[in-house]
Design a protein around this motif. Structure first.
Motif, PDB file in Angstrom:
ATOM      1  N   MET A 106       0.706  -1.247   0.025  1.00 18.30           N
ATOM      2  CA  MET A 106      -0.098  -0.169   0.291  1.00 18.30           C
ATOM      3  C   MET A 106       1.144   1.519   0.123  1.00 18.30           C
ATOM      4  N   THR A 107       2.135   1.474   0.670  1.00 15.26           N
ATOM      5  CA  THR A 107       2.950   2.409   0.676  1.00 15.26           C
ATOM      6  C   THR A 107       3.062   2.952  -0.282  1.00 15.26           C
ATOM      7  N   LYS A 108       3.894   1.676  -1.809  1.00 12.74           N
ATOM      8  CA  LYS A 108       3.970   1.979  -2.870  1.00 12.74           C
ATOM      9  C   LYS A 108       2.765   2.313  -3.579  1.00 12.74           C
ATOM     10  N   HIS A 109       1.130   2.236  -3.276  1.00  2.70           N
ATOM     11  CA  HIS A 109       0.345   2.340  -4.435  1.00  2.70           C
ATOM     12  C   HIS A 109       0.312   3.961  -3.881  1.00  2.70           C
ATOM     13  N   LEU A 110       0.481   4.734  -2.535  1.00  2.00           N
ATOM     14  CA  LEU A 110       0.183   5.316  -2.107  1.00  2.00           C
ATOM     15  C   LEU A 110       1.293   6.528  -2.783  1.00  2.00           C
ATOM     16  N   LEU A 111       1.753   6.160  -3.084  1.00  2.00           N
ATOM     17  CA  LEU A 111       3.186   7.036  -3.494  1.00  2.00           C
ATOM     18  C   LEU A 111       2.559   7.056  -4.817  1.00  2.00           C
ATOM     19  N   LYS A 112       3.196   6.464  -5.558  1.00  2.12           N
ATOM     20  CA  LYS A 112       2.486   6.626  -6.818  1.00  2.12           C
ATOM     21  C   LYS A 112       1.098   7.502  -6.999  1.00  2.12           C
ATOM     22  N   ILE A 113      -0.086   7.376  -6.403  1.00  2.00           N
ATOM     23  CA  ILE A 113      -1.068   7.765  -6.697  1.00  2.00           C
ATOM     24  C   ILE A 113      -0.468   9.911  -5.940  1.00  2.00           C
ATOM     25  N   TYR A 114       0.623  10.202  -5.054  1.00  2.00           N
ATOM     26  CA  TYR A 114       0.834  11.238  -4.739  1.00  2.00           C
ATOM     27  C   TYR A 114       2.001  11.048  -6.088  1.00  2.00           C
ATOM     28  N   GLN A 115       2.744  10.947  -6.598  1.00  2.00           N
ATOM     29  CA  GLN A 115       4.207  11.318  -8.114  1.00  2.00           C
ATOM     30  C   GLN A 115       2.631  11.743  -9.359  1.00  2.00           C
ATOM     31  N   LEU A 116       1.964  11.128  -9.005  1.00  2.00           N
ATOM     32  CA  LEU A 116       1.078  11.219 -10.444  1.00  2.00           C
ATOM     33  C   LEU A 116       0.229  12.556 -10.146  1.00  2.00           C
ATOM     34  N   LEU A 117       0.478  13.021  -9.477  1.00  2.00           N
ATOM     35  CA  LEU A 117      -0.537  14.596  -8.650  1.00  2.00           C
ATOM     36  C   LEU A 117       0.532  15.267  -8.805  1.00  2.00           C
ATOM     37  N   LEU A 118       2.066  15.146  -8.038  1.00  2.00           N
ATOM     38  CA  LEU A 118       2.674  15.834  -8.138  1.00  2.00           C
ATOM     39  C   LEU A 118       3.380  16.533 -10.207  1.00  2.00           C
ATOM     40  N   TYR A 119       3.495  15.481 -10.689  1.00  2.00           N
ATOM     41  CA  TYR A 119       3.566  15.228 -11.861  1.00  2.00           C
ATOM     42  C   TYR A 119       2.546  16.578 -12.582  1.00  2.00           C
ATOM     43  N   GLU A 120       1.177  16.231 -12.542  1.00  2.03           N
ATOM     44  CA  GLU A 120       0.374  16.780 -12.851  1.00  2.03           C
ATOM     45  C   GLU A 120       0.453  18.012 -12.467  1.00  2.03           C
ATOM     46  N   TYR A 121       0.172  18.854 -11.038  1.00  2.45           N
ATOM     47  CA  TYR A 121       0.467  19.703 -10.435  1.00  2.45           C
ATOM     48  C   TYR A 121       1.253  20.958 -10.171  1.00  2.45           C
ATOM     49  N   GLY A 122       2.196  20.191 -10.068  1.00  2.86           N
ATOM     50  CA  GLY A 122       4.037  20.154  -9.532  1.00  2.86           C
ATOM     51  C   GLY A 122       3.689  20.574  -7.677  1.00  2.86           C
ATOM     52  N   LEU A 123       4.867  21.143  -7.951  1.00  5.10           N
ATOM     53  CA  LEU A 123       5.027  21.356  -6.482  1.00  5.10           C
ATOM     54  C   LEU A 123       4.074  22.976  -5.838  1.00  5.10           C
ATOM     55  N   ARG A 124       3.530  22.738  -4.696  1.00  4.43           N
ATOM     56  CA  ARG A 124       2.112  23.661  -4.122  1.00  4.43           C
ATOM     57  C   ARG A 124       2.211  24.733  -2.845  1.00  4.43           C
ATOM     58  N   ASN A 125       3.808  24.206  -2.523  1.00  4.13           N
ATOM     59  CA  ASN A 125       4.884  25.713  -1.770  1.00  4.13           C
ATOM     60  C   ASN A 125       4.208  26.095  -0.975  1.00  4.13           C
ATOM     61  N   LYS A 126       3.906  26.253   0.146  1.00  7.77           N
ATOM     62  CA  LYS A 126       3.666  26.638   1.448  1.00  7.77           C
ATOM     63  C   LYS A 126       2.205  27.908   0.365  1.00  7.77           C
ATOM     64  N   TRP A 127       1.424  27.002   0.068  1.00  8.44           N
ATOM     65  CA  TRP A 127       0.162  27.146  -0.703  1.00  8.44           C
ATOM     66  C   TRP A 127      -0.201  28.063   0.677  1.00  8.44           C
ATOM     67  N   PHE A 128      -0.671  27.741   2.221  1.00  8.03           N
ATOM     68  CA  PHE A 128      -1.318  27.456   3.149  1.00  8.03           C
ATOM     69  C   PHE A 128      -0.581  28.933   3.727  1.00  8.03           C
ATOM     70  N   GLY A 129       0.572  29.914   3.874  1.00 11.08           N
ATOM     71  CA  GLY A 129       0.382  30.253   4.192  1.00 11.08           C
ATOM     72  C   GLY A 129       2.449  30.613   4.375  1.00 11.08           C
ATOM     73  N   GLU A 130       2.731  31.994   4.601  1.00  8.24           N
ATOM     74  CA  GLU A 130       4.159  32.087   4.317  1.00  8.24           C
ATOM     75  C   GLU A 130       4.632  32.502   6.238  1.00  8.24           C
ATOM     76  N   THR A 131       4.098  32.696   6.627  1.00  5.33           N
ATOM     77  CA  THR A 131       4.747  32.484   8.816  1.00  5.33           C
ATOM     78  C   THR A 131       3.365  31.827   9.596  1.00  5.33           C
ATOM     79  N   ALA A 132       3.471  31.173  10.287  1.00  9.29           N
ATOM     80  CA  ALA A 132       3.339  30.601  11.992  1.00  9.29           C
ATOM     81  C   ALA A 132       1.878  31.261  11.450  1.00  9.29           C
ATOM     82  N   ASP A 133       2.168  32.386  11.608  1.00 11.63           N
ATOM     83  CA  ASP A 133       0.426  33.499  12.438  1.00 11.63           C
ATOM     84  C   ASP A 133      -0.186  32.994  11.441  1.00 11.63           C
ATOM     85  N   GLU A 134       0.042  33.690   9.873  1.00  9.33           N
ATOM     86  CA  GLU A 134      -0.536  33.646   8.992  1.00  9.33           C
ATOM     87  C   GLU A 134      -0.906  32.576   8.223  1.00  9.33           C
ATOM     88  N   ILE A 135      -0.471  31.186   9.040  1.00 14.48           N
ATOM     89  CA  ILE A 135      -1.197  30.046   8.760  1.00 14.48           C
ATOM     90  C   ILE A 135      -2.631  30.223   9.804  1.00 14.48           C
TER      91      ILE A 135
END
Length: 213
Positions: free
Chosen positions: A1-30
């Motif tokens: 199952m680990t390989k399967h979940l990581l395959k899903i992750y890799q497919l999504l990553l290939y499609e959309y790229g890294l999201r990189n701090k999409w939720f905020g820059e600082t702890a307070d902002e998050i």
């Protein structure tokens, strides 16, 4: 199952790229964003955060000193302004004035005891603001992974969280990116009325394979 979940992750990553701090820059902002995003979409939250940022108020100590009616005007785009203003001030006071627990499990219990913080919000704060490896579950996660045939569409929060954390390495960056990619995928393809034809997960998806057009 680990390989399967990581395959899903890799497919999504290939499609959309890294999201990189999409939720905020600082702890307070998050933390502020995690409260504001309840019962609304992120575009509305961004407008409220921009209002606070413009006046240098995107800080928990600043929030803790504001009058509720004044704060409500800043965050009105995020909806429920009076309710969320009261919650934000209360939470800001708790997180700036108290001696916070250092052990992650105890800190999570502390967060859950605060009015307005449920499991998803608490785990967003732990993962994104404090870089503690907990896998965040939301409605998008249940929708996508139930369609993939990997969980029930009535899966309980803590059961599904435990399942992910059993099979994925305890890695903050992985959990951060995976959760962000799930949200992106839910918006781009796996909406309530899914767009299956060009979905990057179509070959793995029970729903798409069995779907009758």
């Amino acid at each position: 199952m680990t390989k399967h979940l990581l395959k899903i992750y890799q497919l999504l990553l290939y499609e959309y790229g890294l999201r990189n701090k999409w939720f905020g820059e600082t702890a307070d902002e998050i933390i502020i964003g995690a409260i504001l995003t309840q019962n609304t979409n992120w575009l509305n939250v961004e407008k409220a955060l921009a209002n606070l940022r413009a006046d240098h108020l995107l800080l928990l100590p600043s929030i803790s000193k504001m009058q509720p009616d004044k704060l409500a005007e800043y965050i009105r785009p995020a909806g429920y302004p009076n309710q969320k203003a009261a919650r934000l001030i209360s939470i800001a006071l708790a997180l700036t004035n108290d001696a916070l627990p250092q052990e992650p499990f105890e800190f999570r219990k502390y967060l859950l005891a605060l009015n307005g913080i449920g499991p998803e919000t608490a785990d967003c704060i732990l993962l994104y603001a404090h870089e503690i490896p907990v896998f965040v579950i939301d409605a998008y996660t249940i929708r996508i992974f139930s369609r993939l045939g990997l969980c029930s569409d009535r899966a309980k929060y803590h059961d599904l969280q435990a399942w992910f954390m059993q099979f994925l390495p305890a890695d903050t960056k992985l959990y951060n990116e995976y959760h962000a990619l799930i949200i992106k995928h839910a918006k781009e393809h796996c909406s309530k009325k899914p767009k299956c034809s060009d979905c990057p997960l179509i070959a793995l998806c029970d729903y798409a394979i069995n779907r009758v057009e």
